[in-house]
Design a protein around this motif. Structure first.
Motif, mmCIF file in Angstrom:
data_model
loop_
_atom_site.group_PDB
_atom_site.id
_atom_site.type_symbol
_atom_site.label_atom_id
_atom_site.label_comp_id
_atom_site.label_asym_id
_atom_site.label_seq_id
_atom_site.Cartn_x
_atom_site.Cartn_y
_atom_site.Cartn_z
ATOM 1 N N UNK A 51 1.086 -1.509 -0.316
ATOM 2 C CA UNK A 51 0.057 -0.220 0.113
ATOM 3 C C UNK A 51 1.163 1.487 -0.076
ATOM 4 N N UNK A 52 0.200 2.142 -0.442
ATOM 5 C CA UNK A 52 1.237 3.677 -0.514
ATOM 6 C C UNK A 52 -0.217 4.367 -0.687
ATOM 7 N N UNK A 53 0.094 4.864 0.098
ATOM 8 C CA UNK A 53 -1.166 5.691 0.807
ATOM 9 C C UNK A 53 -2.682 5.433 1.253
ATOM 10 N N UNK A 54 -3.197 5.687 -0.980
ATOM 11 C CA UNK A 54 -4.772 4.897 -0.160
ATOM 12 C C UNK A 54 -4.493 4.119 -1.952
ATOM 13 N N UNK A 55 -3.799 3.485 -2.381
ATOM 14 C CA UNK A 55 -3.855 3.385 -4.084
ATOM 15 C C UNK A 55 -2.980 1.817 -2.730
ATOM 16 N N UNK A 56 -3.000 0.355 -3.559
ATOM 17 C CA UNK A 56 -2.410 -0.739 -3.363
ATOM 18 C C UNK A 56 -2.757 -1.652 -4.612
ATOM 19 N N UNK A 57 -1.544 -2.392 -4.611
ATOM 20 C CA UNK A 57 -1.718 -3.800 -5.503
ATOM 21 C C UNK A 57 -1.268 -5.183 -4.492
ATOM 22 N N UNK A 58 -1.425 -5.786 -5.281
ATOM 23 C CA UNK A 58 -1.064 -7.325 -4.037
ATOM 24 C C UNK A 58 -0.573 -8.536 -5.694
ATOM 25 N N UNK A 59 -0.182 -9.867 -5.007
ATOM 26 C CA UNK A 59 -0.646 -10.597 -5.367
ATOM 27 C C UNK A 59 -0.999 -12.180 -4.943
ATOM 28 N N UNK A 77 9.589 -14.223 -6.259
ATOM 29 C CA UNK A 77 9.205 -13.051 -7.151
ATOM 30 C C UNK A 77 9.402 -12.320 -6.619
ATOM 31 N N UNK A 78 7.999 -11.824 -5.399
ATOM 32 C CA UNK A 78 8.192 -10.758 -4.868
ATOM 33 C C UNK A 78 9.865 -10.341 -4.305
ATOM 34 N N UNK A 79 11.206 -11.439 -3.793
ATOM 35 C CA UNK A 79 12.119 -10.426 -3.727
ATOM 36 C C UNK A 79 12.450 -10.506 -4.981
ATOM 37 N N UNK A 80 12.931 -10.229 -6.250
ATOM 38 C CA UNK A 80 12.835 -10.867 -7.364
ATOM 39 C C UNK A 80 12.418 -8.844 -7.811
ATOM 40 N N UNK A 81 11.101 -8.883 -7.052
ATOM 41 C CA UNK A 81 10.176 -7.601 -7.668
ATOM 42 C C UNK A 81 11.079 -6.185 -7.049
ATOM 43 N N UNK A 82 11.630 -7.064 -5.572
ATOM 44 C CA UNK A 82 12.350 -5.635 -4.949
ATOM 45 C C UNK A 82 13.428 -5.489 -5.434
ATOM 46 N N UNK A 83 14.800 -6.362 -5.836
ATOM 47 C CA UNK A 83 15.804 -6.097 -5.591
ATOM 48 C C UNK A 83 17.013 -4.773 -6.221
ATOM 49 N N UNK A 84 15.332 -4.762 -7.463
ATOM 50 C CA UNK A 84 16.079 -3.656 -7.854
ATOM 51 C C UNK A 84 16.775 -2.561 -6.567
ATOM 52 N N UNK A 85 15.732 -2.189 -5.526
ATOM 53 C CA UNK A 85 15.555 -1.257 -4.814
ATOM 54 C C UNK A 85 15.878 -1.349 -3.188
ATOM 55 N N UNK A 86 16.925 -1.864 -3.168
ATOM 56 C CA UNK A 86 17.998 -3.144 -2.600
ATOM 57 C C UNK A 86 19.425 -2.295 -2.895
ATOM 58 N N UNK A 87 20.581 -2.098 -1.644
ATOM 59 C CA UNK A 87 21.645 -2.176 -1.368
ATOM 60 C C UNK A 87 22.109 -3.080 -2.306
ATOM 61 N N UNK A 88 23.497 -3.664 -3.292
ATOM 62 C CA UNK A 88 24.449 -4.585 -3.193
ATOM 63 C C UNK A 88 25.621 -4.677 -3.135
ATOM 64 N N UNK A 89 25.902 -5.973 -1.692
ATOM 65 C CA UNK A 89 26.825 -5.855 -1.462
ATOM 66 C C UNK A 89 28.051 -6.921 -1.909
ATOM 67 N N UNK A 90 29.123 -6.406 -1.655
ATOM 68 C CA UNK A 90 30.218 -7.822 -2.676
ATOM 69 C C UNK A 90 31.226 -8.382 -1.558
ATOM 70 N N UNK A 91 31.362 -9.778 -1.248
ATOM 71 C CA UNK A 91 32.006 -11.046 -0.766
ATOM 72 C C UNK A 91 33.120 -10.936 -1.836
ATOM 73 N N UNK A 92 34.489 -11.658 -1.767
ATOM 74 C CA UNK A 92 35.393 -12.868 -2.043
ATOM 75 C C UNK A 92 35.942 -13.513 -1.267
ATOM 76 N N UNK A 93 35.656 -14.658 -1.062
ATOM 77 C CA UNK A 93 36.250 -15.771 0.245
ATOM 78 C C UNK A 93 37.724 -15.816 -0.245
ATOM 79 N N UNK A 94 38.670 -14.997 -1.000
ATOM 80 C CA UNK A 94 39.789 -14.826 -0.534
ATOM 81 C C UNK A 94 40.901 -14.795 0.721
ATOM 82 N N UNK A 95 39.599 -12.837 0.613
ATOM 83 C CA UNK A 95 40.661 -12.625 1.440
ATOM 84 C C UNK A 95 39.520 -12.377 2.936
#
Length: 315
Positions: free
Chosen positions: A55-63, A171-189
């Protein structure tokens, strides 16, 4: 000339009059729209109905994900295409829901009962629809209560029902990831997680893991990991950010033609079963093979490290 007693009486009458007018105005004016956001569900026998509302103010979408007709009719709409749209007025949400099977739009009304319950109603009677006509939906907040919705009377897990829910969550998470912060990790260090724009060219070449977290509070949604062991190329880890934050699904992609995919399902944080693309109907439980046992141990170890780093704010 009015004495002090008459003045006080007149003042009191005017005050009471305006108080009554204001009270009447407030009772007639619409209040703040009710909050319909969240995951809501209903279940009876083999039938169930889940809706995920934003919900955003008075508009709602859903699945939605639904099973009707005593378990004979299944219907769901993927997260990239909302199946519910509506507008909130006070404590009522009115709109339409799309039957994904045949594309028919049906009018619905949701009434806000309290913070934990909504009354769902299809306002146009229809036959053979997968949605219940009129039921009370419960808000899904407690994960033990939520997971019990996937259990049969004998305590075993209804795999089909749980897999349907997992698909909606992914599907919900895939739709959301564009608005998330992306961080990285490389196990060699042993360096802490860093944001992608902080990597040097050399670090990019060694990058093996990308983490998706919410910018405001650091809630973990998803982890992508590159592997080059045993033919596996890529793994995707999904975490139940809406509830307990536990791992609920892992998808592994292998370098082969046609594309070979292995799916691991976790239930309340524990491994439940595995599905392979060459035999998607076969659900392999944890003790089915030593391969699954080793794989689950390896996945669990990696997830524990991710959760530890996230908890310590190293991401």
């Amino acid at each position: 000339m009015m004495n002090n007693r008459g003045l006080r009486r007149r003042t009191l009458s005017v005050t009471v009059f305006f108080s009554a007018v204001m009270l009447a105005f407030m009772s007639c004016s619409p209040g703040e729209p009710a909050d319909f956001s969240g995951l809501w569900g209903w279940e009876e026998g083999s039938d169930y109905f889940f809706i995920d509302l934003r919900q955003e103010e008075q508009s709602v979408i859903g699945f939605h994900s639904a099973v009707g007709g005593g378990g004979s009719v299944f219907d769901e709409m993927l997260a990239e295409t909302p199946s519910l749209e509506g507008t909130v007025k006070g404590k009522t949400l009115s709109g339409t829901i799309t039957d994904a099977t045949n594309g028919v739009e049906l009018p619905f009304k949701l009434s806000y009962l309290d913070a934990d319950r909504l009354q769902w109603e299809i306002t146009k009677k229809t036959d053979n629809a997968p949605f219940p006509q009129k039921v009370v939906l419960q808000k899904v907040t407690d994960m033990l209560t939520f997971y019990s919705k996937f259990q049969r009377p004998d305590g075993s897990i209804d795999y089909k029902k749980y897999r349907n829910y997992v698909k909606i969550m992914v599907d919900d998470i895939e739709e959301t990831t564009a608005d998330l912060m992306e961080a990285g990790y490389y196990p060699e260090t042993t360096a802490p997680w860093k944001h992608m724009d902080e990597f040097s060219a050399e670090e990019w070449d060694r990058l093996s893991t990308a983490v998706y977290v919410k910018k405001s509070d650091g809630v973990l949604y998803k982890v992508n990991r590159f592997l080059n062991e045993g033919g596996a190329l890529w793994e995707e880890y999904y975490f139940d950010y809406q509830h307990d934050g536990k791992l609920f699904y892992v998808k592994r992609y292998f370098d082969s033609e046609p594309e070979d995919i292995t799916e691991l399902y976790f239930y309340n944080g524990k491994f439940l079963f595995m599905v392979e693309s060459d035999d998607p109907e076969e659900e392999l439980e944890e003790d089915a093979s030593m391969y699954i046992s080793r794989l689950v141990d390896e996945v669990s170890s990696f997830v524990a490290e991710v959760l530890r780093r996230n908890k310590n704010k190293e991401i």
